[in-house]
Motif scaffolding. Structure first.
Motif, PDB file in Angstrom:
ATOM      1  N   HIS A 215       0.839  -1.206   0.000  1.00  0.00           N
ATOM      2  CA  HIS A 215       0.000   0.000   0.000  1.00  0.00           C
ATOM      3  C   HIS A 215       0.867   1.246   0.000  1.00  0.00           C
ATOM      4  O   HIS A 215       0.381   2.338   0.284  1.00  0.00           O
ATOM      5  CB  HIS A 215      -0.954  -0.006   1.204  1.00  0.00           C
TER       6      HIS A 215
ATOM      7  N   TRP B  66       2.479  -0.051  -4.750  1.00  0.00           N
ATOM      8  CA  TRP B  66       1.032  -0.077  -4.960  1.00  0.00           C
ATOM      9  C   TRP B  66       0.685  -0.467  -6.391  1.00  0.00           C
ATOM     10  O   TRP B  66      -0.310  -1.157  -6.635  1.00  0.00           O
ATOM     11  CB  TRP B  66       0.421   1.282  -4.602  1.00  0.00           C
TER      12      TRP B  66
ATOM     13  N   HIS C 263      -7.172  -4.904  -5.568  1.00  0.00           N
ATOM     14  CA  HIS C 263      -8.265  -4.207  -4.882  1.00  0.00           C
ATOM     15  C   HIS C 263      -9.413  -3.842  -5.821  1.00  0.00           C
ATOM     16  O   HIS C 263     -10.332  -3.155  -5.413  1.00  0.00           O
ATOM     17  CB  HIS C 263      -7.734  -2.948  -4.174  1.00  0.00           C
TER      18      HIS C 263
ATOM     19  N   LYS D 263      -5.073   3.038  -2.081  1.00  0.00           N
ATOM     20  CA  LYS D 263      -4.035   2.573  -1.162  1.00  0.00           C
ATOM     21  C   LYS D 263      -4.130   3.207   0.221  1.00  0.00           C
ATOM     22  O   LYS D 263      -3.550   2.712   1.166  1.00  0.00           O
ATOM     23  CB  LYS D 263      -2.645   2.759  -1.755  1.00  0.00           C
TER      24      LYS D 263
ATOM     25  N   GLY E  94      -6.488   2.040   4.569  1.00  0.00           N
ATOM     26  CA  GLY E  94      -6.676   0.603   4.695  1.00  0.00           C
ATOM     27  C   GLY E  94      -6.731   0.156   6.136  1.00  0.00           C
ATOM     28  O   GLY E  94      -6.355   0.884   7.052  1.00  0.00           O
TER      29      GLY E  94
END
Length: 149
Positions: free
Chosen positions: A30, A34, A41, A131, A134
């Motif tokens: 993340h 990324w 995702h 990103k 989270g």
């Protein structure tokens, strides 16, 4: 006695990998990598493989190097560190790709409290398509609140 030490090293490495995975997921996947993790995702996979699968290779490299250096010139503790990483990688594949993401249709209707909790925590993680912001970066150890029915 040496075998118990090697079993202990393997087990300790396996357990340590959960923390390594959490940190790598939060700060690397993340973070600056990324672009490799972003497709993971997205709501639907574009194919069988995704860029995120590169992390299996990234984590395999240290394990392979430890295997090599753990038998050269003779069997030593490095081999068993590599073995712990390998076992964690296998567990990760089974839990993350088979049980959670259902890349292979197994365990689809389980009522196992632990598996249901893992799936809930991972769903919360994936509700964020970017990103930032989270949560639930671990894989095997997730907050207890997700195990309540």
């Amino acid at each position: 006695m040496e075998i118990l030490l090697f079993i202990g090293i393997t087990l300790l490495t396996f357990l340590t990998m959960e923390g390594v995975t959490w940190c790598t997921h939060k700060f690397v996947m993340h973070g600056f990598l990324w672009y490799l993790h972003a497709d993971h995702h997205q709501p639907k996979y574009q194919g069988i493989f995704e860029k995120n699968d590169a992390f299996f290779v990234i984590f395999a490299v240290p394990s392979i190097l430890l295997f090599y250096n753990g038998i050269n010139p003779e069997l030593n503790f490095k081999f068993f560190i590599g073995l712990g990483i390998l076992f964690y990688g296998l567990a990760y594949f089974i839990v993350h790709d088979i049980i959670i993401h259902q890349r292979f249709k197994l365990f689809t209707r389980t009522k196992n409290k632990y598996i249901v909790g893992l799936r809930k925590a991972h769903k919360v993680h994936h509700k964020h398509l970017g990103k930032e912001e989270g949560e639930c970066f671990g894989m095997l150890n997730v907050p207890k609140k997700y195990f309540k029915i």
